[in-house]
Design an enzyme around this catalytic site. Sequence first.
Site, short mmCIF file in Angstrom:
data_model
loop_
_atom_site.label_atom_id
_atom_site.label_comp_id
_atom_site.label_asym_id
_atom_site.label_seq_id
_atom_site.Cartn_x
_atom_site.Cartn_y
_atom_site.Cartn_z
N HIS A 81 32.11 41.73 28.07
CA HIS A 81 31.91 43.13 27.71
C HIS A 81 30.95 43.80 28.69
O HIS A 81 30.22 43.14 29.45
CB HIS A 81 31.38 43.26 26.29
CG HIS A 81 30.00 42.72 26.10
ND1 HIS A 81 29.74 41.37 26.03
CD2 HIS A 81 28.78 43.35 25.99
CE1 HIS A 81 28.44 41.19 25.87
NE2 HIS A 81 27.84 42.36 25.85
N ASP A 108 27.82 46.61 28.36
CA ASP A 108 26.95 47.21 27.34
C ASP A 108 27.15 48.72 27.24
O ASP A 108 27.23 49.42 28.25
CB ASP A 108 25.48 46.93 27.66
CG ASP A 108 25.10 45.47 27.45
OD1 ASP A 108 25.77 44.80 26.66
OD2 ASP A 108 24.12 45.03 28.09
N HIS A 119 29.56 40.89 31.21
CA HIS A 119 28.83 39.64 31.03
C HIS A 119 29.28 38.94 29.76
O HIS A 119 29.92 39.54 28.88
CB HIS A 119 27.32 39.86 31.05
CG HIS A 119 26.82 40.82 30.00
ND1 HIS A 119 26.92 42.17 30.13
CD2 HIS A 119 26.21 40.60 28.81
CE1 HIS A 119 26.41 42.77 29.08
NE2 HIS A 119 25.96 41.83 28.24
N ARG A 138 15.68 42.40 25.41
CA ARG A 138 16.54 43.19 26.29
C ARG A 138 16.15 44.66 26.27
O ARG A 138 15.80 45.21 25.23
CB ARG A 138 17.99 43.05 25.83
CG ARG A 138 18.99 43.99 26.45
CD ARG A 138 20.30 43.87 25.69
NE ARG A 138 21.29 44.87 26.07
CZ ARG A 138 21.33 46.11 25.59
NH1 ARG A 138 20.43 46.51 24.72
NH2 ARG A 138 22.28 46.94 25.96
#
Length: 311
Positions: free
Chosen positions: A137, A139, A287, A302
């Site tokens: 996917h 983000d 990723h 993150r």
Amino acid sequence: MQSATTNPVDHPKPVLDKPLMHYGSRVLERLAPGAEPSAYQHVEISPLTPHFGAVLGGVDLTGPIPDELAGELRQALLEWTVIFFRKQTAFTADHQLALSSVWGPPEPNPFFPRTGTAGVSRLAKDAKAAGDKNIWHSDHSFMTNPALGSVLRAVEVPAAGGDTMWADMAAAYDNLPEELRQRIEDLTAVHDWAPSWGALMNDEQKAEFRKLWPRVEHPVVVRHPRSGRRTLYVNEPFTTRIKGLSDTESRELLDILVLQARIPEYQVRFRWEAGSIAIWDNIATQHYAINDYFPQRRVMERIAVAGVPLS
């Protein structure tokens, strides 16, 4: 939605007249057309593959980031697409926020738990089963302005397993058959959080989130906002259909395009250690967090960098 079955004589156009995959070498370019490699004075570059992904050394990210170093970090990410740092053991969430600001302000994910530091999300996971809930996917593609990048640091890692992989979606575009590149050049795709994140919600919760996060549209092929390089921009969980095509044709085309991230020549794989940091260009990559470490624990923090409209 238009259906391919509404008119029995209206057959959808085949997506490809030739096989998707080809034998022989692939084109694997590190730089955008016309770009020249840079010389670095403040960081050491150790490539993980010849065209994609590099470990940067000689940098202590817990100290101030002067303009000269910030410029080299931005250039390294533009050239290598995903960059890594090791042994940043004193690195904190505040340092992470300062590092991400080299590229722009933070963009919180509305579905992630927050920490005490603005913009930082904590991703703690005990893998319940090997291979559970993993998918390639990009983000925030369900947002109007998807995140430009992400900064991820390892807080706690399993003794073995828990690697992350990235795929170079500019290389994926470069190696599509010419017929297919022409076919998708001016197409637009719909992106939506509901098929993935919505699976964890009841109807009332989904309705509330829908008010804040409607479906959005992005080009199937985007020009990277900083390099200008053409990049394939569709992904499995968030890209739901391609506008202007029948349901059947849209699904057939998406099935071909999203699978490009799985080609090994376009990928780099990173083995985490506590104190490791990864920064990736979220427009140019997808990723995949490998969930193979049950019953161990993996804790990451993150920050996403706020995005701009794609064209």
